[in-house]
Write an enzyme that holds these catalytic residues in place. Structure first.
Site, PDB file in Angstrom:
ATOM      1  N   ASP A 115      -1.077  -3.411  -6.393  1.00 34.82           N
ATOM      2  CA  ASP A 115       0.137  -2.476  -6.923  1.00 34.82           C
ATOM      3  C   ASP A 115       1.333  -2.458  -6.638  1.00 34.82           C
ATOM      4  O   ASP A 115       1.979  -2.344  -5.585  1.00 34.82           O
ATOM      5  CB  ASP A 115      -0.325  -0.748  -6.334  1.00 34.82           C
ATOM      6  CG  ASP A 115       0.545   0.441  -7.378  1.00 34.82           C
ATOM      7  OD1 ASP A 115       0.347   0.418  -8.723  1.00 34.82           O
ATOM      8  OD2 ASP A 115       1.605   0.665  -6.173  1.00 34.82           O
ATOM      9  N   CYS A 136       0.386  -0.827   0.059  1.00 32.58           N
ATOM     10  CA  CYS A 136      -0.189  -0.027  -0.291  1.00 32.58           C
ATOM     11  C   CYS A 136       0.783   1.236  -0.102  1.00 32.58           C
ATOM     12  O   CYS A 136       0.490   1.999  -0.678  1.00 32.58           O
ATOM     13  CB  CYS A 136      -1.187  -0.188   1.049  1.00 32.58           C
ATOM     14  SG  CYS A 136      -0.297   0.058   3.111  1.00 32.58           S
ATOM     15  N   ALA A 137       2.284   1.023   0.861  1.00 33.79           N
ATOM     16  CA  ALA A 137       2.866   2.243   0.131  1.00 33.79           C
ATOM     17  C   ALA A 137       3.537   3.598  -0.922  1.00 33.79           C
ATOM     18  O   ALA A 137       3.872   2.234  -1.237  1.00 33.79           O
ATOM     19  CB  ALA A 137       3.469   1.919   1.305  1.00 33.79           C
ATOM     20  N   PRO A 138       3.088   4.578  -0.571  1.00 35.06           N
ATOM     21  CA  PRO A 138       2.733   5.462   0.446  1.00 35.06           C
ATOM     22  C   PRO A 138       1.043   5.707   0.306  1.00 35.06           C
ATOM     23  O   PRO A 138       1.028   6.552   1.064  1.00 35.06           O
ATOM     24  CB  PRO A 138       2.841   6.838  -0.441  1.00 35.06           C
ATOM     25  CG  PRO A 138       3.086   6.191  -1.969  1.00 35.06           C
ATOM     26  CD  PRO A 138       3.064   5.151  -2.121  1.00 35.06           C
ATOM     27  N   GLY A 139       0.165   4.954  -0.170  1.00 35.24           N
ATOM     28  CA  GLY A 139      -1.076   4.813   0.049  1.00 35.24           C
ATOM     29  C   GLY A 139      -2.071   5.752  -0.204  1.00 35.24           C
ATOM     30  O   GLY A 139      -3.454   5.788  -0.070  1.00 35.24           O
ATOM     31  N   GLY A 140      -1.553   6.105  -1.470  1.00 36.05           N
ATOM     32  CA  GLY A 140      -2.465   6.962  -2.783  1.00 36.05           C
ATOM     33  C   GLY A 140      -3.239   5.634  -2.837  1.00 36.05           C
ATOM     34  O   GLY A 140      -5.013   6.299  -3.195  1.00 36.05           O
ATOM     35  N   LYS A 141      -3.687   4.492  -3.404  1.00 36.43           N
ATOM     36  CA  LYS A 141      -4.818   3.872  -3.799  1.00 36.43           C
ATOM     37  C   LYS A 141      -5.260   3.360  -2.611  1.00 36.43           C
ATOM     38  O   LYS A 141      -6.511   3.342  -3.324  1.00 36.43           O
ATOM     39  CB  LYS A 141      -3.880   2.994  -4.455  1.00 36.43           C
ATOM     40  CG  LYS A 141      -3.026   2.987  -5.995  1.00 36.43           C
ATOM     41  CD  LYS A 141      -2.304   2.107  -6.843  1.00 36.43           C
ATOM     42  CE  LYS A 141      -1.648   3.042  -7.692  1.00 36.43           C
ATOM     43  NZ  LYS A 141      -0.350   3.559  -7.293  1.00 36.43           N
ATOM     44  N   CYS A 195       4.153   1.358 -11.802  1.00 38.44           N
ATOM     45  CA  CYS A 195       4.235   2.237 -12.944  1.00 38.44           C
ATOM     46  C   CYS A 195       5.432   2.085 -13.577  1.00 38.44           C
ATOM     47  O   CYS A 195       6.281   2.780 -13.975  1.00 38.44           O
ATOM     48  CB  CYS A 195       4.363   3.198 -12.005  1.00 38.44           C
ATOM     49  SG  CYS A 195       5.707   3.054 -10.551  1.00 38.44           S
ATOM     50  N   ASP A 213       4.078  -8.898   4.671  1.00 34.17           N
ATOM     51  CA  ASP A 213       4.750  -8.803   3.400  1.00 34.17           C
ATOM     52  C   ASP A 213       3.960  -9.378   2.019  1.00 34.17           C
ATOM     53  O   ASP A 213       3.669 -10.652   2.454  1.00 34.17           O
ATOM     54  CB  ASP A 213       6.271  -9.989   3.434  1.00 34.17           C
ATOM     55  CG  ASP A 213       6.939 -10.166   2.184  1.00 34.17           C
ATOM     56  OD1 ASP A 213       6.870  -9.680   1.115  1.00 34.17           O
ATOM     57  OD2 ASP A 213       8.123 -10.743   1.962  1.00 34.17           O
TER      58      ASP A 213
END
Length: 437
Positions: free
Chosen positions: A326, A258-263, A379, A308
């Protein structure tokens, strides 16, 4: 001017200590007060990172000392000067050389004559240098001109072809817009524009229904709209991941990395603070940032878990309506935001990354309920991390298939989307929507 010392210090932290350029630039500008200084700092710092190989090639043409033997700070002073000599129309060559020599005196006095001689030589021979570069041509010419290591440049040319590879390099060396996601759990995009459109230079993004572009921002942390959780920075292509997921209210979602948390936080917003989003990541310090952002956005439907993605958790089996996958990737789609990616990428390590991606996707597929949906994203602009990997997964998991979606007013019946900076004017991103039948 003081900004030049900040540029040299920041280059050292990024190129020698491995700091992230976007985080370092925010930190450095926070210590500067003058707007002109900040603008010159950002222009020069990012410019050197985007054109590092070119700058080193120019310096090597006129230096009797091998670059690896030059003091790191002295080399960064010359890199900054070379970038400005070739790319700045606002600063005279005389000023660039004089300021660089003065900074060298303070940094390492014995190198003053060395720096002065090289820079004046470069200024005198500027046109000849450009003519020589134009004569190189081929992949080597692209490598120097756009500052991509040869191995990486060969990979991009193999992926895109020569002409499209050059367009990719130009787009990845350009300055992106500052894009924000409007927090729809608090305010709609239209309401935000109506209320704050007169305060900022702001407009809607072309594709995302949640994105806005705000120009001429000097310190994000000082914006009341940011502090109050109405907006958060996120590129348009990244926003589209949760927009394509489009979870129903009261759903259970797991974000594998998840980091940095946008999605994950955007998904929580779309559900209007209902349901539950399990936000997993391997790095505890990054999860703290996710938790802080969730607090700023007023989100209470998230649960942070240090986990993990490659570790299979039986208690998660068939427990989630939606999965966000992601995965860690080559980051080749976001070079315009973090230019140092060009120099840090290990082409020979891509196979290892692909196996990590596949392992995380396999685990996520087991956590999804029957009839549930999964979005896989990177990305990256490389097919082996994207469509080729997803097709391999589908061949081995017959219960999954692509699920079409609508985005930007268009139906994507294929069920996946590849975005490129040189075509879509967004970060390079791959997004695939899968359903478990």
């Amino acid at each position: 001017m003081k900004y030049r010392k900040y540029v040299v210090d920041s280059l050292y932290k990024v190129l020698t200590e491995g700091k992230y350029s976007n985080i370092e630039s925010v930190s450095a500008m926070g210590r500067m007060e003058d707007k002109k200084e900040k603008d010159l700092y950002l222009f020069t710092f990012n410019g050197v990172l985007e054109n590092l190989i070119f700058a080193d090639w120019v310096i090597a043409e006129y230096s009797s000392v091998k670059l690896r033997k030059i003091n790191a700070n002295v080399l960064n002073i010359m890199r900054s000067a070379v970038f400005q000599i070739f790319f700045s129309e606002r600063i005279s060559s005389t000023r660039i050389v004089n300021d660089s020599v003065e900074l060298t005196k303070k940094c390492l006095y014995k190198s003053t004559r060395f720096v002065n001689g090289i820079l004046r030589n470069i200024v005198r021979n500027k046109e000849e240098i450009l003519i020589k570069l134009d004569g190189i041509g081929g992949i080597e010419g692209l490598s120097i001109k756009y500052s991509y290591p040869m191995e990486f440049m060969k990979l991009i040319v193999e992926e895109f072809g020569f002409e499209e590879a050059e367009k990719f390099c130009i787009a990845s060396n350009s300055k992106p817009e500052t894009v924000f996601r409007v927090n729809s759990s608090i305010i709609s995009r239209d309401e935000f524009l109506k209320k704050y459109g007169g305060k900022y230079e702001v407009k809607k993004t072309d594709t995302s229904n949640y994105g806005i572009i705000i120009r001429n921002i000097h310190r994000l942390q000082d914006m009341d709209e940011f502090k109050n959780g109405l907006i958060t920075p996120q590129d348009e292509s990244s926003i589209l991941v949760s927009e394509i997921l489009n979870p129903d209210k009261d759903s259970r979602i797991i974000d594998m990395c998840c980091a940095p948390g946008g999605k994950c936080l955007h998904s929580a917003e779309i559900m209007k603070n209902t349901g539950k989003v399990i936000c997993c990541d391997i790095y505890g310090h990054k999860l703290k940032l996710v938790e802080e952002t969730a607090l700023r956005l007023g989100l209470e439907n998230i649960e942070i878990r240090e986990q993990d993605g490659l570790e299979l958790i039986p208690e998660f089996f068939e427990s989630f309506d939606y999965c966000i996958v992601d995965v860690p990737c080559s980051n080749t789609g976001i070079i315009r935001r973090k230019p140092e990616i060009k120099y840090n990428l290990r082409v020979d390590g891509l196979k290892e990354i692909e196996e990590i991606q596949y392992g995380i996707l396999e685990n996520a597929s087991k956590y999804l309920k029957k009839g549930g949906r999964l979005v896989y994203s990177t990305c990256s602009v490389l097919d082996n991390e994207n469509i080729n990997l997803v097709k391999r997964f589908l061949e081995n998991n017959s219960e999954f298939e692509f699920k079409g979606f609508e985005v930007g007013g268009k139906v994507v019946s294929e069920g996946y989307l590849q975005l490129y900076p040189q075509i879509d004017n967004m970060d390079g991103f791959f997004i695939a929507s899968l359903v478990k039948n």
